[in-house]
Write a protein that holds these residues in place. Structure first.
Motif, mmCIF file in Angstrom:
data_model
loop_
_atom_site.group_PDB
_atom_site.id
_atom_site.type_symbol
_atom_site.label_atom_id
_atom_site.label_comp_id
_atom_site.label_asym_id
_atom_site.label_seq_id
_atom_site.Cartn_x
_atom_site.Cartn_y
_atom_site.Cartn_z
ATOM 1 N N ILE A 14 0.563 -0.899 0.520
ATOM 2 C CA ILE A 14 -0.167 0.094 -0.122
ATOM 3 C C ILE A 14 1.029 1.178 -0.277
ATOM 4 O O ILE A 14 1.705 1.121 0.570
ATOM 5 C CB ILE A 14 -0.853 0.180 0.759
ATOM 6 C CG1 ILE A 14 -1.975 -1.082 1.208
ATOM 7 C CG2 ILE A 14 -1.452 1.583 1.187
ATOM 8 C CD1 ILE A 14 -2.924 -1.509 2.751
ATOM 9 N N MET A 15 0.803 2.064 -0.934
ATOM 10 C CA MET A 15 1.114 3.558 -1.015
ATOM 11 C C MET A 15 0.048 3.642 0.202
ATOM 12 O O MET A 15 0.151 4.664 0.306
ATOM 13 C CB MET A 15 0.771 4.251 -2.305
ATOM 14 C CG MET A 15 1.763 5.930 -1.764
ATOM 15 S SD MET A 15 1.638 6.626 -3.653
ATOM 16 C CE MET A 15 2.563 5.653 -4.755
ATOM 17 N N ALA A 16 1.442 4.830 1.579
ATOM 18 C CA ALA A 16 0.495 4.851 2.401
ATOM 19 C C ALA A 16 -0.169 6.274 2.100
ATOM 20 O O ALA A 16 0.634 6.914 1.175
ATOM 21 C CB ALA A 16 1.162 4.885 3.289
ATOM 22 N N PRO A 17 -1.163 6.827 2.903
ATOM 23 C CA PRO A 17 -1.780 8.673 2.989
ATOM 24 C C PRO A 17 -0.829 9.154 3.872
ATOM 25 O O PRO A 17 -0.415 8.968 4.949
ATOM 26 C CB PRO A 17 -3.036 7.937 3.519
ATOM 27 C CG PRO A 17 -2.524 6.626 4.058
ATOM 28 C CD PRO A 17 -1.657 5.229 4.269
ATOM 29 N N MET A 18 -0.051 10.553 3.067
ATOM 30 C CA MET A 18 0.339 11.113 3.373
ATOM 31 C C MET A 18 -0.526 12.414 3.183
ATOM 32 O O MET A 18 -0.336 13.311 2.467
ATOM 33 C CB MET A 18 1.649 10.988 2.581
ATOM 34 C CG MET A 18 2.398 10.061 3.227
ATOM 35 S SD MET A 18 4.183 9.945 2.049
ATOM 36 C CE MET A 18 3.300 9.151 -0.155
ATOM 37 N N PHE A 19 -0.576 12.907 4.782
ATOM 38 C CA PHE A 19 -1.440 14.061 4.547
ATOM 39 C C PHE A 19 -0.579 15.679 3.735
ATOM 40 O O PHE A 19 1.443 15.350 4.173
ATOM 41 C CB PHE A 19 -1.199 14.774 6.477
ATOM 42 C CG PHE A 19 -1.913 15.788 5.876
ATOM 43 C CD1 PHE A 19 -2.733 15.988 5.988
ATOM 44 C CD2 PHE A 19 -2.043 16.995 7.063
ATOM 45 C CE1 PHE A 19 -4.260 17.723 6.144
ATOM 46 C CE2 PHE A 19 -1.711 18.848 6.717
ATOM 47 C CZ PHE A 19 -3.264 17.869 6.902
#
Length: 332
Positions: A14-19
């Motif tokens: 998963i390409m992590a969710p980054m703010f």
């Protein structure tokens, strides 16, 4: 649960969710390379933005021509998120394939997602929070270990993942924190994780629209330059120890601690801290900014160049395959 099959991806990444970092182009590139791309819904706060992005991603996913790529969203489910209810409704209307929840009770997201067959993974940093999420019926956990960028946990991956697997054998466990190479992915899989979530490595990508200074910092700084601060959201968050980070400090002062712990003021104080922190981070990622306040994980140690997402994923997969081949030759 077979993670790749259930989440309709080829590789267990998963390409992590980054703010303020994750964007539509990055998620599309992830899908092109047959992994899962995600983003925080709070990256799209203007009226109509999130709805448009979801429509675009659904259309793009429908045209992958047999590729096994997918996408999901990250929802901050705390009451301090003023857009939570609206964003959840828009995601459900768009039938988002899967959700990652953070910082709060995931019950509403789980019920809404399961109503149309979507999956829900919950960020957890310990067994206590995992038990609460499991009770609500989540499909699995993002095991956020020490060293993760942004909100990080206190335990290393090699303790947290096996502990979660032991206590919740029916849940899908995704390892997060300190992962930037195929070797580290293989390590997580050997521990019992079904996949990994990688964020920091993708900040140093051509597709990321953050400042070149931020991208170069991911390359130039090392693991000893990552520090935890409570001053951005009230929750410990890993950032690069730049002069700007040193200036804001790492611990809340005594007044802030009182406001944060008081039942009457906690909600509003946390909302104020988060809004103030979001504004600081938003200003810092803009090209030409001198503030240099950047979230990142300890895996900056493993990042040595800025490259395309295609190249990053190809390298991760090749390294993972090489490690699996090596492990298969072990004689014990």
């Amino acid at each position: 649960m077979d993670f790749t099959q259930s989440f309709r991806i080829r590789y267990p990444i998963i390409m992590a969710p980054m703010f303020l970092v994750s964007n539509e182009a990055m998620v599309k590139a992830a899908m092109d390379n047959e992994i899962a791309g995600t983003f925080p819904t709070l990256n799209f706060r203007k009226e109509g933005e999130l709805k448009t992005v979801l429509e675009n991603l659904n259309a793009y996913k429908a045209q992958l021509n047999g590729k096994q790529g997918n996408y999901g969203v990250n929802l901050i489910v705390q009451k301090t998120n003023p857009l939570y209810v609206k964003h959840l409704e828009e995601c459900v209307n768009a039938k988002v394939p899967f959700y990652i929840t953070s910082l709060g009770n995931p019950r509403e997201v789980i019920n809404a997602a399961h109503s149309y067959g979507a999956k829900v993974l919950c960020d957890v940093t310990n067994l206590h929070h995992a038990a609460k999420a499991a009770k609500e019926g989540c499909d699995g956990f993002i095991a956020v270990a020490t060293g993760a960028g942004g909100h990080a946990g206190p335990y290393p991956m090699h303790i947290l993942v096996p502990a979660l697997q032991r206590e919740f054998p029916d849940k899908c466990i995704i390892a997060a924190g300190g992962i930037a190479t195929g070797q580290q992915i293989a390590s997580a899989l050997i521990l019992g994780a079904k996949g990994v979530s990688i964020g920091t490595r993708f900040i140093a990508s051509n597709e990321a629209t953050v400042s070149n200074e931020y991208k170069q910092a991911i390359v130039d700084y090392g693991m000893e330059d990552i520090v935890l601060t409570e001053r951005l959201s009230g929750t410990p968050s890993n950032i690069i120890n730049t002069p700007a980070a040193k200036k804001i400090g790492y611990k809340q002062n005594w007044i802030e601690r009182i406001l944060n712990n008081n039942s009457r003021t906690r909600k509003y104080f946390k909302m104020l801290v988060q809004l103030r922190g979001m504004k600081k981070l938003e200003n810092a990622i803009k090209p030409g900014s001198y503030k240099q306040l950047w979230e990142a994980g300890q895996s900056v140690e493993m990042v040595h160049e800025i490259s395309s997402i295609d190249d990053i994923i190809h390298r991760l997969v090749a390294e993972l395959q090489a490690e699996i081949k090596t492990v298969s030759t072990w004689k014990i």
